[in-house]
Design an enzyme around this catalytic site. Structure first.
Site: not given
Length: 386
Positions: A131, A240-242, A124, A267, A366
């Protein structure tokens, strides 16, 4: 509200956890060091049904819920964020063609993608359209039964390795979303080439490259949907991607926290483990809270997307909340993990510096987290007006 996973969800999580521990985690450092894209891992993930997670079973997919998919991405990212991101992008392509393609397009591409025979990439962004993605200028001009593509696309995950590219290009003049259409481009199409592989801060085993189109001719049959529907198709996968990226961030943060906690127990300084000092103890407590809060927000957003029958501003708001909060939190947790390890965290003997380098980009792709806050703010104001 029930917070426990059901048996199917637990089984999926445990299967992917075992796979990650055996096939990904032992190799992640080497892949990162040598910029190696592990295509063989995607073949193995296909055998687990992960290459078509949101694709209907009749098309060769697994049709998992969004919550189940979030569990998958979280577990994979604990081993290697780059692999999880590559899989997320691939599933965006597979799911989009399954949803918006005609019967011939689904028959031609979806089965190959879901089986792992082909790998997908989503394109895209452009140099002047990040943006403000609707202002993209890569052009597809109609010429009889074909389109002629000219222009460049940037920041394409899986580029060069992928076989099938879901591309947004302008079919009408202007700078608005209405003139954008979606196309499926196969790798070896004449006139389609790749630019240099980007040298990145992190995600070294995930190739990011430029796409170059010079009089690239493709048939009209490779347009997905109607002319002018491209931006709608692109936006349809964003919720969905986010959520996926939020889940990935939770996985990376969890891995960083576990490394820091283990180190703090082992440690010793001033005669006792550093984890017994309040300064470190409070850091670990804050890290654990951020991881758990992020996880719950991601799961809630995934649940709301599963329950929603159509896109809504309410679902988009929760997806943006999950992505924004989880990725900001992961950046904080990974940075603090490096701090807990001190000098050991800054060198590559431990994985926390890789976690920090990798997860930074989750605040950017995204949709940047500044854009997420705009989405959230507008949704909140719409609630007041309603």
């Amino acid at each position: 509200m029930i917070f426990d996973l059901n048996e199917e969800q637990s089984d999926i999580r445990d299967m992917v956890r075992r796979f990650t521990q055996n096939e990904i985690t032992p190799h992640a450092e080497s892949w990162d060091e040598h910029n190696h894209f592990p295509r063989e891992i995607f073949t193995k993930m296909a055998e687990l049904g992960l290459m078509g997670m949101t694709t209907p079973e009749e098309l060769g997919g697994s049709m998992l819920s969004r919550l189940a998919a979030a569990l998958v991405y979280e577990e994979l990212a604990q081993g290697d964020m780059a692999t999880a991101v590559g899989l997320s992008v691939h599933n965006m392509v597979t799911g989009s063609i399954a949803r918006f393609g005609d019967e011939e397009q689904r028959e031609r591409w979806v089965g190959k993608l879901a089986s792992g025979e082909a790998l997908g990439a989503f394109s895209l962004s452009e140099a002047a359209a990040g943006s403000d993605a609707a202002s993209l200028q890569c052009r597809a001009e109609r010429s009889g039964d074909s389109y002629i593509l000219n222009g460049n696309k940037l920041w394409v995950t899986n580029a060069g390795e992928a076989d099938i590219y879901l591309l947004m290009a302008r079919t009408a003049p202007g700078n608005d979303a209405s003139g954008i259409s979606c196309f499926v481009i196969e790798k070896d199409t004449p006139g389609f080439a790749f630019g240099k592989t980007e040298r990145k801060m992190g995600l070294h085993s995930s190739p990011t490259r430029e796409l170059i189109f010079e009089n690239c001719q493709i048939p009209v049959s490779q347009r997905l949907g109607e002319e002018g529907q491209g931006f709608k198709i692109a936006l349809s996968s964003l919720d969905g991607g986010r959520i996926n990226i939020g889940a990935v961030a939770v996985g990376v943060a969890q891995a960083a926290f576990e490394t820091a906690r283990q180190y703090a127990q082992e440690r010793q300084q001033f005669g006792k483990p550093i984890g017994t000092f309040q300064a470190i103890e409070f850091m670990l407590a804050d890290m654990a809270m951020k991881v758990e809060a992020s996880r719950l927000l991601v799961y809630e957003a995934a649940y709301k997307l599963d329950q929603s029958r159509q896109p809504s501003k309410q679902v988009s708001m929760y997806a943006s909340m999950a992505k924004c909060f989880a990725t900001d939190s992961a950046m904080e947790v990974t940075t603090n993990a490096v701090q807990v390890l001190g000098g050991a965290g800054y060198v590559r003997d431990y994985p926390v510096e890789r976690y920090m380098r990798d997860v930074k980009v989750a605040q950017i792709f995204e949709g940047t987290n500044q854009i997420q806050r705009i989405v959230i703010g507008r949704a909140l104001l719409d609630q007041i007006r309603a």
